[in-house]
Design a protein around this motif. Structure first.
Motif, PDB file in Angstrom:
ATOM      1  N   PRO A 191       0.838  -1.196   0.000  1.00  0.00           N
ATOM      2  CA  PRO A 191       0.000   0.000   0.000  1.00  0.00           C
ATOM      3  C   PRO A 191       0.873   1.246   0.000  1.00  0.00           C
ATOM      4  CG  PRO A 191       0.156  -0.886   2.205  1.00  0.00           C
ATOM      5  CD  PRO A 191       0.881  -1.852   1.308  1.00  0.00           C
ATOM      6  N   ALA A 192       0.277   2.376  -0.344  1.00  0.00           N
ATOM      7  CA  ALA A 192       0.994   3.643  -0.223  1.00  0.00           C
ATOM      8  C   ALA A 192       1.424   3.805   1.222  1.00  0.00           C
ATOM      9  CB  ALA A 192       0.088   4.796  -0.650  1.00  0.00           C
ATOM     10  N   GLY A 193       2.691   4.139   1.404  1.00  0.00           N
ATOM     11  CA  GLY A 193       3.226   4.266   2.756  1.00  0.00           C
ATOM     12  C   GLY A 193       4.294   3.240   3.071  1.00  0.00           C
ATOM     13  N   LEU A 194       4.412   2.182   2.251  1.00  0.00           N
ATOM     14  CA  LEU A 194       5.450   1.176   2.434  1.00  0.00           C
ATOM     15  C   LEU A 194       6.208   0.983   1.128  1.00  0.00           C
ATOM     16  CD1 LEU A 194       3.714  -1.626   4.545  1.00  0.00           C
ATOM     17  CD2 LEU A 194       5.506  -0.059   5.311  1.00  0.00           C
ATOM     18  N   THR A 195       7.486   0.667   1.252  1.00  0.00           N
ATOM     19  CA  THR A 195       8.308   0.424   0.080  1.00  0.00           C
ATOM     20  C   THR A 195       9.205  -0.783   0.335  1.00  0.00           C
ATOM     21  OG1 THR A 195       9.868   1.454  -1.479  1.00  0.00           O
ATOM     22  CG2 THR A 195      10.178   1.954   0.840  1.00  0.00           C
ATOM     23  N   LEU A 196       9.547  -1.496  -0.715  1.00  0.00           N
ATOM     24  CA  LEU A 196      10.405  -2.672  -0.582  1.00  0.00           C
ATOM     25  C   LEU A 196      11.860  -2.250  -0.452  1.00  0.00           C
ATOM     26  CD1 LEU A 196      10.823  -5.760  -0.707  1.00  0.00           C
ATOM     27  CD2 LEU A 196      10.973  -5.540  -3.195  1.00  0.00           C
ATOM     28  N   ALA A 197      12.533  -2.773   0.588  1.00  0.00           N
ATOM     29  CA  ALA A 197      13.939  -2.466   0.806  1.00  0.00           C
ATOM     30  C   ALA A 197      14.850  -3.628   0.398  1.00  0.00           C
ATOM     31  CB  ALA A 197      14.186  -2.109   2.276  1.00  0.00           C
ATOM     32  N   ARG A 198      14.440  -4.865   0.726  1.00  0.00           N
ATOM     33  CA  ARG A 198      15.277  -6.029   0.426  1.00  0.00           C
ATOM     34  C   ARG A 198      14.394  -7.242   0.220  1.00  0.00           C
ATOM     35  NH1 ARG A 198      19.333  -7.118   5.213  1.00  0.00           N
ATOM     36  NH2 ARG A 198      19.865  -8.828   3.811  1.00  0.00           N
ATOM     37  N   HIS A 199      14.964  -8.231  -0.467  1.00  0.00           N
ATOM     38  CA  HIS A 199      14.283  -9.509  -0.659  1.00  0.00           C
ATOM     39  C   HIS A 199      15.332 -10.604  -0.634  1.00  0.00           C
ATOM     40  CE1 HIS A 199      12.414 -12.572  -3.619  1.00  0.00           C
ATOM     41  NE2 HIS A 199      11.979 -12.819  -2.407  1.00  0.00           N
ATOM     42  N   ARG A 200      15.142 -11.602   0.238  1.00  0.00           N
ATOM     43  CA  ARG A 200      16.072 -12.729   0.321  1.00  0.00           C
ATOM     44  C   ARG A 200      15.305 -14.035   0.313  1.00  0.00           C
ATOM     45  NH1 ARG A 200      21.002 -12.187   2.919  1.00  0.00           N
ATOM     46  NH2 ARG A 200      21.240 -14.373   2.330  1.00  0.00           N
ATOM     47  N   ARG A 201      15.912 -15.074  -0.252  1.00  0.00           N
ATOM     48  CA  ARG A 201      15.316 -16.405  -0.224  1.00  0.00           C
ATOM     49  C   ARG A 201      16.219 -17.361   0.535  1.00  0.00           C
ATOM     50  NH1 ARG A 201      12.240 -17.792  -5.930  1.00  0.00           N
ATOM     51  NH2 ARG A 201      10.978 -15.888  -6.026  1.00  0.00           N
ATOM     52  N   TYR A 202      15.579 -18.236   1.301  1.00  0.00           N
ATOM     53  CA  TYR A 202      16.276 -19.283   2.042  1.00  0.00           C
ATOM     54  C   TYR A 202      15.506 -20.579   1.799  1.00  0.00           C
ATOM     55  CZ  TYR A 202      17.783 -15.096   4.632  1.00  0.00           C
ATOM     56  OH  TYR A 202      18.252 -13.859   4.979  1.00  0.00           O
ATOM     57  N   GLY A 203      15.911 -21.356   0.807  1.00  0.00           N
ATOM     58  CA  GLY A 203      15.174 -22.567   0.497  1.00  0.00           C
ATOM     59  C   GLY A 203      13.750 -22.238   0.082  1.00  0.00           C
ATOM     60  N   ASP A 204      12.771 -22.771   0.832  1.00  0.00           N
ATOM     61  CA  ASP A 204      11.374 -22.533   0.482  1.00  0.00           C
ATOM     62  C   ASP A 204      10.791 -21.322   1.205  1.00  0.00           C
ATOM     63  OD1 ASP A 204      11.260 -23.513   3.045  1.00  0.00           O
ATOM     64  OD2 ASP A 204       9.776 -25.074   2.629  1.00  0.00           O
ATOM     65  N   THR A 205      11.653 -20.499   1.815  1.00  0.00           N
ATOM     66  CA  THR A 205      11.208 -19.317   2.559  1.00  0.00           C
ATOM     67  C   THR A 205      11.722 -18.053   1.887  1.00  0.00           C
ATOM     68  OG1 THR A 205      11.183 -20.516   4.662  1.00  0.00           O
ATOM     69  CG2 THR A 205      11.331 -18.116   4.780  1.00  0.00           C
ATOM     70  N   ALA A 206      10.869 -17.048   1.785  1.00  0.00           N
ATOM     71  CA  ALA A 206      11.261 -15.732   1.267  1.00  0.00           C
ATOM     72  C   ALA A 206      11.036 -14.689   2.350  1.00  0.00           C
ATOM     73  CB  ALA A 206      10.453 -15.373   0.026  1.00  0.00           C
ATOM     74  N   ILE A 207      11.978 -13.769   2.468  1.00  0.00           N
ATOM     75  CA  ILE A 207      11.881 -12.673   3.437  1.00  0.00           C
ATOM     76  C   ILE A 207      11.845 -11.364   2.669  1.00  0.00           C
ATOM     77  CG2 ILE A 207      12.949 -11.493   5.390  1.00  0.00           C
ATOM     78  CD1 ILE A 207      11.983 -14.275   6.081  1.00  0.00           C
ATOM     79  N   TRP A 208      10.816 -10.571   2.935  1.00  0.00           N
ATOM     80  CA  TRP A 208      10.650  -9.258   2.321  1.00  0.00           C
ATOM     81  C   TRP A 208      10.835  -8.202   3.406  1.00  0.00           C
ATOM     82  CZ3 TRP A 208       9.661  -9.554  -2.911  1.00  0.00           C
ATOM     83  CH2 TRP A 208       9.221 -10.799  -3.387  1.00  0.00           C
ATOM     84  N   TRP A 209      11.822  -7.322   3.204  1.00  0.00           N
ATOM     85  CA  TRP A 209      12.080  -6.234   4.144  1.00  0.00           C
ATOM     86  C   TRP A 209      11.389  -4.978   3.628  1.00  0.00           C
ATOM     87  CZ3 TRP A 209      15.987  -6.410   8.189  1.00  0.00           C
ATOM     88  CH2 TRP A 209      16.606  -7.668   8.309  1.00  0.00           C
ATOM     89  N   LEU A 210      10.502  -4.433   4.400  1.00  0.00           N
ATOM     90  CA  LEU A 210       9.741  -3.256   4.000  1.00  0.00           C
ATOM     91  C   LEU A 210      10.097  -2.072   4.904  1.00  0.00           C
ATOM     92  CD1 LEU A 210       6.253  -5.008   3.693  1.00  0.00           C
ATOM     93  CD2 LEU A 210       8.088  -4.879   1.983  1.00  0.00           C
ATOM     94  N   ARG A 211      10.067  -0.881   4.327  1.00  0.00           N
ATOM     95  CA  ARG A 211      10.307   0.349   5.068  1.00  0.00           C
ATOM     96  C   ARG A 211       9.203   1.349   4.787  1.00  0.00           C
ATOM     97  NH1 ARG A 211      15.637   0.677   7.122  1.00  0.00           N
ATOM     98  NH2 ARG A 211      14.699   2.346   8.354  1.00  0.00           N
ATOM     99  N   CYS A 212       9.053   2.306   5.694  1.00  0.00           N
ATOM    100  CA  CYS A 212       8.100   3.380   5.444  1.00  0.00           C
ATOM    101  C   CYS A 212       8.562   4.183   4.236  1.00  0.00           C
ATOM    102  CB  CYS A 212       7.994   4.283   6.671  1.00  0.00           C
ATOM    103  SG  CYS A 212       7.131   3.517   8.051  1.00  0.00           S
TER     104      CYS A 212
END
Length: 201
Positions: free
Chosen positions: A162-183
């Motif tokens: 949504p407006a107000g958040l932006t993607l900072a990083r994206h990492r994958r670990y096997g079958d897991t994905a981590i999305w780092w979001l910032r204001c």
């Protein structure tokens, strides 16, 4: 076995609900918290752990110096497990915790705490529209420099932000994905920047 990795409660074993939860692996948590420690994002932070499960993410932050953690879990059985885990971590590390036996969206609809660090680790079958709704509800409860760590299945698409958040990083670990979001920077902040300045993240 799930445990606290580091901090004042390091090596403390955590109880895990028998079913219906999917604890983040030690390997993934170690990577997440290594990055958060390096960014100085944990010490003295107010932390929110949505879909808390065993509470491992929020309680890891408490062990590493967070001021407080709110743990949100709608399953009564899992919430009882979180209460026991949280009391043991608090006894070892200090800080404060609250366990909220409700859904993530119901909690956020009423919450206005200024959280600096948020963990969102929903069931992998949570729909993308449902996740987007939770992210939208979260924005009023974030500090301007907040970090939102979102865990999804590796096959999941990038979350609709949504407006107000932006993607900072994206990492994958096997079958897991981590999305780092910032204001996201506000319009006022953008107006303060030189028009020819190069912005990088």
């Amino acid at each position: 076995m799930t445990r606290i990795i580091a901090g004042a409660a390091g090596s403390l074993t955590l109880e895990v609900p028998g079913s219906g939860t999917r604890p983040t692996s030690d390997r993934v948590r170690e990577s997440i918290f290594g990055s958060l420690d390096a960014a100085g994002a944990i010490a003295d932070a107010r932390v929110l752990d949505l879909y808390a499960g065993s509470g491992a993410l929020g309680l890891e932050a408490l062990s590493r110096g967070a001021t407080s953690v709110d743990l949100v879990e709608r399953s009564p059985r899992a919430a009882s497990v979180i209460e026991r885990n949280a009391e043991r971590v608090r006894h070892a590390a200090g800080g404060a915790y609250r366990v909220h036996r409700t859904s993530a969206d119901a909690y956020l609809a009423a919450a206005r705490e200024p959280y600096a660090l948020v963990f969102i680790d929903p069931p992998y079958d949570l729909g993308e529209e449902d996740l987007a709704q939770v992210l939208g509800l979260l924005i009023p409860s974030l500090t301007p420099d907040a970090i939102v760590v979102t865990e999804r299945a590796a096959r999941s698409p990038e979350p609709a932000l949504p407006a107000g958040l932006t993607l900072a990083r994206h990492r994958r670990y096997g079958d897991t994905a981590i999305w780092w979001l910032r204001c996201a920077p506000s319009v006022a902040d953008a107006d303060d920047q030189p028009r020819d300045a190069s912005q990088s993240r």
